[in-house]
Motif scaffolding. Structure first.
Motif, PDB file in Angstrom:
ATOM      1  N   ALA A  97     -52.398 118.445   5.611  1.00 54.21           N
ATOM      2  CA  ALA A  97     -52.386 119.058   6.176  1.00 54.21           C
ATOM      3  C   ALA A  97     -51.719 119.972   7.131  1.00 54.21           C
ATOM      4  O   ALA A  97     -51.477 121.109   7.354  1.00 54.21           O
ATOM      5  N   CYS A  98     -51.482 119.188   8.088  1.00 59.27           N
ATOM      6  CA  CYS A  98     -50.387 119.510   9.339  1.00 59.27           C
ATOM      7  C   CYS A  98     -49.665 120.247   9.265  1.00 59.27           C
ATOM      8  O   CYS A  98     -48.275 119.976   8.421  1.00 59.27           O
ATOM      9  N   ASP A  99     -48.896 121.749  10.765  1.00 62.29           N
ATOM     10  CA  ASP A  99     -48.428 121.797  10.623  1.00 62.29           C
ATOM     11  C   ASP A  99     -46.958 121.194  11.183  1.00 62.29           C
ATOM     12  O   ASP A  99     -45.491 120.932  10.405  1.00 62.29           O
ATOM     13  N   ARG A 100     -47.428 120.054  11.971  1.00 65.20           N
ATOM     14  CA  ARG A 100     -46.830 119.259  12.819  1.00 65.20           C
ATOM     15  C   ARG A 100     -47.343 117.907  12.893  1.00 65.20           C
ATOM     16  O   ARG A 100     -48.068 118.243  13.413  1.00 65.20           O
ATOM     17  N   ILE A 101     -46.643 116.944  13.318  1.00 63.35           N
ATOM     18  CA  ILE A 101     -47.197 115.701  14.133  1.00 63.35           C
ATOM     19  C   ILE A 101     -46.444 115.334  14.944  1.00 63.35           C
ATOM     20  O   ILE A 101     -45.177 115.224  14.910  1.00 63.35           O
ATOM     21  N   GLY A 102     -46.785 113.882  15.797  1.00 64.88           N
ATOM     22  CA  GLY A 102     -46.047 114.185  16.500  1.00 64.88           C
ATOM     23  C   GLY A 102     -46.574 112.132  16.141  1.00 64.88           C
ATOM     24  O   GLY A 102     -47.858 111.857  16.602  1.00 64.88           O
ATOM     25  N   VAL A 103     -45.627 111.672  16.660  1.00 65.90           N
ATOM     26  CA  VAL A 103     -46.092 110.110  17.183  1.00 65.90           C
ATOM     27  C   VAL A 103     -46.078 109.256  18.022  1.00 65.90           C
ATOM     28  O   VAL A 103     -44.806 109.419  18.722  1.00 65.90           O
ATOM     29  N   LEU A 104     -46.687 108.794  18.674  1.00 67.40           N
ATOM     30  CA  LEU A 104     -46.644 107.437  19.494  1.00 67.40           C
ATOM     31  C   LEU A 104     -46.559 106.439  19.319  1.00 67.40           C
ATOM     32  O   LEU A 104     -47.474 106.281  18.279  1.00 67.40           O
ATOM     33  N   LYS A 105     -46.130 105.843  20.375  1.00 70.22           N
ATOM     34  CA  LYS A 105     -45.952 104.939  20.020  1.00 70.22           C
ATOM     35  C   LYS A 105     -45.740 104.247  21.888  1.00 70.22           C
ATOM     36  O   LYS A 105     -44.856 104.056  22.480  1.00 70.22           O
ATOM     37  N   GLY A 106     -46.110 102.528  22.164  1.00 72.69           N
ATOM     38  CA  GLY A 106     -46.913 102.500  23.621  1.00 72.69           C
ATOM     39  C   GLY A 106     -46.402 103.333  24.668  1.00 72.69           C
ATOM     40  O   GLY A 106     -45.945 103.190  25.259  1.00 72.69           O
ATOM     41  N   GLY A 107     -47.751 105.022  24.540  1.00 73.69           N
ATOM     42  CA  GLY A 107     -47.315 105.384  25.437  1.00 73.69           C
ATOM     43  C   GLY A 107     -46.015 106.985  25.095  1.00 73.69           C
ATOM     44  O   GLY A 107     -46.141 107.702  26.524  1.00 73.69           O
ATOM     45  N   GLU A 108     -45.489 106.296  24.532  1.00 71.99           N
ATOM     46  CA  GLU A 108     -44.007 107.243  24.857  1.00 71.99           C
ATOM     47  C   GLU A 108     -44.421 108.234  23.101  1.00 71.99           C
ATOM     48  O   GLU A 108     -44.909 107.820  22.271  1.00 71.99           O
ATOM     49  N   LEU A 109     -44.111 109.401  23.299  1.00 72.91           N
ATOM     50  CA  LEU A 109     -43.453 110.506  21.755  1.00 72.91           C
ATOM     51  C   LEU A 109     -42.464 109.592  21.084  1.00 72.91           C
ATOM     52  O   LEU A 109     -41.513 110.561  21.589  1.00 72.91           O
ATOM     53  N   LEU A 110     -42.557 109.131  20.391  1.00 75.89           N
ATOM     54  CA  LEU A 110     -41.483 109.112  19.685  1.00 75.89           C
ATOM     55  C   LEU A 110     -40.757 110.111  18.829  1.00 75.89           C
ATOM     56  O   LEU A 110     -39.675 109.805  18.836  1.00 75.89           O
ATOM     57  N   ALA A 111     -41.459 110.666  17.779  1.00 77.75           N
ATOM     58  CA  ALA A 111     -40.872 111.335  17.069  1.00 77.75           C
ATOM     59  C   ALA A 111     -42.154 112.430  16.814  1.00 77.75           C
ATOM     60  O   ALA A 111     -42.907 112.532  16.710  1.00 77.75           O
ATOM     61  N   VAL A 112     -41.003 114.162  16.904  1.00 74.55           N
ATOM     62  CA  VAL A 112     -42.466 115.469  16.391  1.00 74.55           C
ATOM     63  C   VAL A 112     -41.298 116.159  15.637  1.00 74.55           C
ATOM     64  O   VAL A 112     -40.284 116.342  15.563  1.00 74.55           O
ATOM     65  N   GLY A 113     -42.588 116.505  14.521  1.00 67.36           N
ATOM     66  CA  GLY A 113     -41.572 117.306  13.443  1.00 67.36           C
ATOM     67  C   GLY A 113     -42.908 117.402  12.790  1.00 67.36           C
ATOM     68  O   GLY A 113     -43.942 117.109  12.804  1.00 67.36           O
ATOM     69  N   VAL A 114     -42.115 117.927  11.919  1.00 68.69           N
ATOM     70  CA  VAL A 114     -43.246 118.368  10.189  1.00 68.69           C
ATOM     71  C   VAL A 114     -43.355 117.146   9.612  1.00 68.69           C
ATOM     72  O   VAL A 114     -42.683 115.795   9.292  1.00 68.69           O
ATOM     73  N   THR A 115     -44.527 116.950   8.705  1.00 69.74           N
ATOM     74  CA  THR A 115     -44.651 115.656   8.258  1.00 69.74           C
ATOM     75  C   THR A 115     -43.560 114.937   7.347  1.00 69.74           C
ATOM     76  O   THR A 115     -43.727 113.516   8.032  1.00 69.74           O
ATOM     77  N   GLN A 116     -42.846 115.225   6.922  1.00 63.94           N
ATOM     78  CA  GLN A 116     -42.057 114.440   6.182  1.00 63.94           C
ATOM     79  C   GLN A 116     -41.066 113.911   7.039  1.00 63.94           C
ATOM     80  O   GLN A 116     -40.372 113.245   6.670  1.00 63.94           O
ATOM     81  N   GLU A 117     -40.876 115.815   7.567  1.00 68.10           N
ATOM     82  CA  GLU A 117     -39.790 114.979   9.029  1.00 68.10           C
ATOM     83  C   GLU A 117     -40.026 113.213   9.657  1.00 68.10           C
ATOM     84  O   GLU A 117     -38.923 112.295   9.662  1.00 68.10           O
ATOM     85  N   VAL A 118     -41.549 113.194  10.141  1.00 64.92           N
ATOM     86  CA  VAL A 118     -41.677 112.340  11.391  1.00 64.92           C
ATOM     87  C   VAL A 118     -41.753 110.725  10.090  1.00 64.92           C
ATOM     88  O   VAL A 118     -41.206 110.056   9.797  1.00 64.92           O
ATOM     89  N   GLN A 119     -41.812 111.764   8.303  1.00 67.93           N
ATOM     90  CA  GLN A 119     -42.284 109.765   7.377  1.00 67.93           C
ATOM     91  C   GLN A 119     -41.022 109.043   7.706  1.00 67.93           C
ATOM     92  O   GLN A 119     -40.275 107.949   7.524  1.00 67.93           O
ATOM     93  N   HIS A 120     -40.361 110.045   7.298  1.00 71.71           N
ATOM     94  CA  HIS A 120     -39.044 109.856   6.755  1.00 71.71           C
ATOM     95  C   HIS A 120     -38.427 108.577   8.258  1.00 71.71           C
ATOM     96  O   HIS A 120     -37.974 108.177   8.085  1.00 71.71           O
ATOM     97  N   TYR A 121     -38.707 109.384   9.524  1.00 70.36           N
ATOM     98  CA  TYR A 121     -37.866 109.118  10.907  1.00 70.36           C
ATOM     99  C   TYR A 121     -38.373 107.406  10.702  1.00 70.36           C
ATOM    100  O   TYR A 121     -37.969 106.426  11.376  1.00 70.36           O
ATOM    101  N   LEU A 122     -39.475 107.239  10.555  1.00 69.52           N
ATOM    102  CA  LEU A 122     -40.233 105.985  10.180  1.00 69.52           C
ATOM    103  C   LEU A 122     -40.334 105.261   9.470  1.00 69.52           C
ATOM    104  O   LEU A 122     -40.226 103.700   9.788  1.00 69.52           O
TER     105      LEU A 122
END
Ligand SMILES: Nc1ncnc2c1ncn2[C@@H]1O[C@H](COP(=O)(O)OP(=O)(O)OP(=O)(O)O)[C@@H](O)[C@H]1O
Length: 232
Positions: free
Chosen positions: A198-223
């Motif tokens: 339902a989010c417009d965008r999400i950000g993924v944190l890993k070990g204190g770094e912001l790894l990726a920011v984007g719409v959910t699908q983009e981030v899912q693809h990235y991960l």
């Protein structure tokens, strides 16, 4: 309210928990922060809510530093930490009344806001029962309701859907979406990407770094790409 996060870092002793986070969140945006245990999600949210001070950098809300903006800004923020802040021996309605009075609401205004919140969290039919008789999901929804009483322009929630069933989770997400439609900026964390649809965008944190920011699908693809890469 729009949020500007500039070079935020946080250290506990020698341990770096957040490392130079930069992020802009628009007014009315619903933004999800995902990441594994210990990634720094709660720390980031508590810094934005001005509950924890960063070691470096700054958070601006509508262009004003949240740590220097004083009570005027804080009044417009609703922050819901992971722990429930409810009185189990009181009824749902009494919890709403108590917390409403704590944020300065009285008389007709209090009744009106409580009425509004009961519908948003969909608890009207159980509101006269004691909280100890509520399910985990109902408690989470009531806890969310408490934060909505003062109609915050910015709502910050740490794992609002933790430990709740699918139906309650959907109700919580729907309530947040409705708030966002009305113009509130919503920021919440979850371990599960599927709770972020339902989010417009999400950000993924890993070990204190912001790894990726984007719409959910983009981030899912990235991960997924990262995972594949890791397997090679
Ligand atoms: N008050 C504190 N003192 C020392 N270390 C802390 C403190 N608060 C958090 N940490 C550490 O900071 C790191 C990030 O914690 P944080 O709670 O922000 O992660 P999280 O992504 O929210 O994790 P979870 O999904 O488990 O809630 C962890 O290693 C944690 O142990």
């Amino acid at each position: 309210m729009f949020i500007t996060i500039r070079n935020i870092s946080k250290k506990y002793g020698q341990k770096s928990v957040l490392n130079s986070i930069n992020l802009d969140i628009a007014q009315g945006e619903m933004f999800g922060v995902a990441g594994e245990n210990g990634a720094g999600k709660s720390t980031l949210l508590s810094i934005i809510a001005s509950v924890v001070k960063p070691s470096g950098g700054e958070v601006l809300i509508d262009g004003t530093s949240v740590h220097r903006g004083g009570a005027a800004i804080k009044k417009r923020i609703g922050y819901v930490p992971q722990e429930l802040a409810l009185y189990p021996s009181l009824r749902g309605i009494d919890n709403l009344a108590f917390w409403g009075k704590m944020c300065g609401l009285r008389g007709k205004e209090l009744v009106l806001r409580m009425d509004e919140v009961m519908d948003i969290i969909d608890l009207r039919d159980r509101i006269k029962e004691r909280v100890e008789a509520y399910s985990g999901g109902m408690k989470r929804r009531l806890n969310l309701g408490v934060a909505l009483l003062h109609r915050p322009d910015l709502l910050i929630l740490d794992e609002p859907t933790a430990g709740v069933d699918v139906r309650s989770r959907r109700q919580i997400i729907q309530a947040l979406k409705e708030m966002s439609r009305r113009g509130s900026t919503i920021l919440y964390t979850s371990h599960h990407l599927e709770e972020m649809e339902a989010c417009d965008r999400i950000g993924v944190l890993k070990g204190g770094e912001l790894l990726a920011v984007g719409v959910t699908q983009e981030v899912q693809h990235y991960l997924e790409g990262e995972q594949q890469h890791g397997k090679r």
